[in-house]
Design a protein around this motif. Sequence first.
Motif, short mmCIF file in Angstrom:
data_model
loop_
_atom_site.label_atom_id
_atom_site.label_comp_id
_atom_site.label_asym_id
_atom_site.label_seq_id
_atom_site.Cartn_x
_atom_site.Cartn_y
_atom_site.Cartn_z
N GLY A 122 0.80 -1.21 0.00
CA GLY A 122 0.00 0.00 0.00
C GLY A 122 0.83 1.26 0.00
N LEU A 123 0.96 1.88 1.16
CA LEU A 123 1.59 3.20 1.25
C LEU A 123 3.05 3.22 0.83
CD1 LEU A 123 0.05 4.72 4.51
CD2 LEU A 123 -0.55 5.18 2.13
N ALA A 124 3.72 2.07 0.83
CA ALA A 124 5.11 2.04 0.38
C ALA A 124 5.23 2.53 -1.07
CB ALA A 124 5.69 0.64 0.51
N ASN A 125 4.15 2.41 -1.85
CA ASN A 125 4.17 2.92 -3.22
C ASN A 125 4.35 4.44 -3.25
OD1 ASN A 125 3.21 0.67 -5.34
ND2 ASN A 125 2.19 0.30 -3.38
N PHE A 126 3.93 5.10 -2.16
CA PHE A 126 4.04 6.56 -2.09
C PHE A 126 5.22 7.02 -1.23
CE2 PHE A 126 -0.87 6.21 -2.09
CZ PHE A 126 -0.87 5.91 -3.45
N ALA A 127 5.99 6.07 -0.72
CA ALA A 127 7.05 6.38 0.24
C ALA A 127 8.02 7.45 -0.23
CB ALA A 127 7.81 5.11 0.63
N PRO A 128 8.48 7.45 -1.49
CA PRO A 128 9.45 8.48 -1.89
C PRO A 128 8.94 9.91 -1.74
CG PRO A 128 9.39 6.69 -3.50
CD PRO A 128 8.23 6.48 -2.57
N TRP A 129 7.64 10.09 -1.73
CA TRP A 129 7.06 11.42 -1.58
C TRP A 129 6.74 11.73 -0.11
CZ3 TRP A 129 5.84 8.16 -5.65
CH2 TRP A 129 6.08 8.64 -6.93
N MET A 130 7.01 10.79 0.80
CA MET A 130 6.64 10.94 2.21
C MET A 130 7.83 10.69 3.12
SD MET A 130 2.79 9.27 2.40
CE MET A 130 3.36 7.57 2.26
N GLN A 131 9.00 11.16 2.71
CA GLN A 131 10.21 10.92 3.50
C GLN A 131 10.99 12.21 3.68
OE1 GLN A 131 12.00 7.93 1.03
NE2 GLN A 131 11.11 6.23 2.17
#
Length: 309
Positions: A122-131
């Motif tokens: 799930g959210l790991a797909n968006f991880a680069p934008w949330m770090q």
Amino acid sequence: MKSTEDQNAVSFALAHLSDVHLGPLPKGSIFGHFSGKRLIGALSWHLRRKRMHLPEVANAIRDDILAAKPNHLAFTGDLVNIAGWNEFSPAAAWLKSLGSPTELSMTPGNHDAYVHVPEENGLANFAPWMQSDKIAGDIAFPFVRLRRNVAIIGCNSACPQPYRKAGGTLGSVQLRDISNQLEMLGQQGFFRVLMIHHPPLPGLAINRKALTDAAALQEVLVARGCELVLHGHNHQAMVNWLQTSIGPCPVVGVPSASMAGDAKHQSAAWNLYNIRRHQNRWQVEMTTRQWNRQTAKVETQSSAMLSPD
């Protein structure tokens, strides 16, 4: 004659959008990893929401933002609809078409955590934008990104909810860390932007959709100060003011970035904030660009200095 500070002042352009609710639902989203709440959400999508949240409107908002060439983008969640495992990959591709992980910061919304999904699916797909800057690996909130003299603090209010609930919670650890970051970044002279999906103050959302610890977050904001708070969730244009230890702080929400608009729902919009230091004070001009159903174009709806007066 302008002061040296005014002569050297450089405006920073920050775009804000939220609640894309990217459609259509991929095949298999409902029954691939079945849950009762996901089924109910899918029925709501097919019976009602898919006629309200249009991909062509979301794409028009995206293209309008790209044409404006902001310095950075803030996206405050609800990129998917029912957290189907196969929603996340196409949603990440759409996000990438809007901005790279260095150009765009994202905080998740309640629909991104609609039901429990293993992070890697799930959210790991968006991880680069949330770090945070220069940090890769596990997702941890709040994250902090520094862009010139602007500090972007992303927090996570999204967590799986029971039926008919769409609220959120930060929790004591995240509240503590938000407080610490606000204090440190304020001492360093940054313009602090706090990103959160749910409206961050008490009374801004109905109970079943509200942030459970909004009062605690309000206390943190009052004590530490903040220059701008951005949120989504309500699918409405909202500007509220909070009196903090350093002065009034605008708390701004935007409509859904895919909403076609009708008599009950505001059409899609995004905000552009031009942030500038002038005479030892921060100035923020907010321009709202909104989807016009009649012309099928995104047009300037308003432009003004953000001021409590």
